[in-house]
Scaffold this active site. Structure first.
Site, PDB file in Angstrom:
ATOM      1  N   GLU A 127       0.834  -1.208   0.000  1.00 18.34           N
ATOM      2  CA  GLU A 127       0.000   0.000   0.000  1.00 18.34           C
ATOM      3  C   GLU A 127       0.864   1.252   0.000  1.00 18.34           C
ATOM      4  O   GLU A 127       0.585   2.212  -0.727  1.00 18.34           O
ATOM      5  CB  GLU A 127      -0.932   0.008   1.220  1.00 18.34           C
ATOM      6  CG  GLU A 127      -1.831   1.233   1.269  1.00 18.34           C
ATOM      7  CD  GLU A 127      -2.579   1.382   2.584  1.00 18.34           C
ATOM      8  OE1 GLU A 127      -2.622   2.507   3.111  1.00 18.34           O
ATOM      9  OE2 GLU A 127      -3.121   0.370   3.081  1.00 18.34           O
ATOM     10  N   SER A 246       0.897 -10.087   7.342  1.00 13.67           N
ATOM     11  CA  SER A 246      -0.157  -9.096   7.546  1.00 13.67           C
ATOM     12  C   SER A 246       0.283  -7.982   8.489  1.00 13.67           C
ATOM     13  O   SER A 246       0.516  -8.216   9.679  1.00 13.67           O
ATOM     14  CB  SER A 246      -1.419  -9.774   8.100  1.00 13.67           C
ATOM     15  OG  SER A 246      -2.381  -8.811   8.473  1.00 13.67           O
ATOM     16  N   SER A 295      -7.332  -9.345   7.405  1.00 13.04           N
ATOM     17  CA  SER A 295      -6.956 -10.167   6.258  1.00 13.04           C
ATOM     18  C   SER A 295      -7.178 -11.655   6.533  1.00 13.04           C
ATOM     19  O   SER A 295      -6.745 -12.502   5.753  1.00 13.04           O
ATOM     20  CB  SER A 295      -5.484  -9.918   5.899  1.00 13.04           C
ATOM     21  OG  SER A 295      -4.654 -10.109   7.029  1.00 13.04           O
TER      22      SER A 295
END
EC number: 1.17.7.4
Length: 313
Positions: A127, A246, A295
């Site tokens: 991201e 994650s 997630s």
């Protein structure tokens, strides 16, 4: 033993769920769908989708791919990805999370306005790479809110007007700690900035203040924190399920661990350990809480809860 499954503050966020839904729908209609990077930071879920026909590729493989369908995951991508797709005749299915897409636009606007952009986030998180791409890779990335890493602080130009934003999955308290420490840093450097101005929309105030911040952390994620704390305290032991990759999983696990030191991190049932379910006196614990990251698919949380009930209760 009572096994409690957290259905309120665990499981996919809406952005990830949308990506998974689109991937499944595409795979029902056609084979050979590529995903640029892991579709979600959960290895178990990735393997499930790959069994349905999804093909995970990295950036070098993507750059060589021609005439193929490719899924853009919720994390989003930099502009260079779309340029490559156009050159190579790739058909993109873009499932960038709307919250992330808005943040990408914010970064682009701040860059156009000449701000030095600081992103609170993890340097190699996809991201963050995407966001930075939308401001011509000019942003400074800071992971340590206490400004303890010289490699992160040395590039900061104290003479420039500056804007602080955040990766959507970072912790809220860390973001505001970083803002406070940046205010102190700039003051020590001779810039009496005072409290930085919070902005809701970019470019609407004329002129824009020199030193600004925009809280871009996803509230659907951050609002889970208190619920997860309460859930952790309400159970004798916690089994936290998430992928090792994650970022959100690491943040939420730390919250669980702080609320309940008897919290244990696993990716799948094979990592469960029998000693977690007994006390030091050899008695079976009274309650086990099963929870996870944004997630982590709910089916995996259910699998873990059912396994505990079948083998340890």
């Amino acid at each position: 033993m009572k096994v409690n499954l957290d259905r309120n503050s665990s499981g996919f966020c809406f952005g990830v769920q949308s990506t998974i839904n689109v991937a499944e729908e595409k795979l029902r209609k056609e084979k050979g769908l590529y995903s640029l990077g892991d579709v979600v930071h959960n290895e178990v879920e990735v393997k499930r989708l790959e069994a349905l026909g999804l093909i995970t590729i990295d950036t070098p493989a993507f750059n060589e791919l021609k005439n193929a369908p490719v899924l853009i995951r919720a994390h989003g991508e930099p502009p260079s990805t779309y340029e490559t797709a156009n050159r190579n005749n790739l058909t993109l299915t873009d499932t960038t999370c709307p919250v992330v897409a808005k943040l990408q636009r914010t970064a682009s606007q701040l860059n156009e306005l000449g701000y030095q952009i600081i992103i609170y986030g993890k340097h190699l998180h996809p991201e963050v790479i995407g966001i930075n791409g939308h401001c011509q890779n000019r942003a400074l990335i800071i992971k340590h809110a206490d400004l303890s890493d010289p490699e992160e602080t040395l590039p900061i130009d104290l003479s420039k007007k500056t804007a602080l934003i955040s990766q959507t999955t970072m912790d809220v308290s860390g973001f505001y700690e970083l803002k406070k420490n940046l205010e102190k840093l700039f003051s020590k450097g001779g810039r009496e900035t005072g409290p930085w101005a919070e902005v809701k929309s970019i470019g609407e105030a004329e002129p824009m203040p020199e030193f600004i911040f925009k809280d871009t952390i996803c509230r659907q994620i951050s609002n889970r924190n208190q619920k997860l704390q309460d859930f952790s305290r309400a159970n004798e032991r916690i089994i936290f399920v998430a992928g090792k990759k994650s970022s959100n999983g690491q943040v939420l696990y730390a919250i669980c661990k702080e609320a309940n030191p008897e919290s244990h991190f696993i990716e799948d049932v094979e990592e469960l350990q029998s000693e977690w379910f007994t006390t030091t006196q050899g008695k079976t614990v009274e309650s086990i809480g099963v929870c996870g990251a944004t997630s982590t698919p709910m089916w995996l949380l259910e699998k873990v809860a059912n396994h505990i009930e079948a083998h340890y209760a």
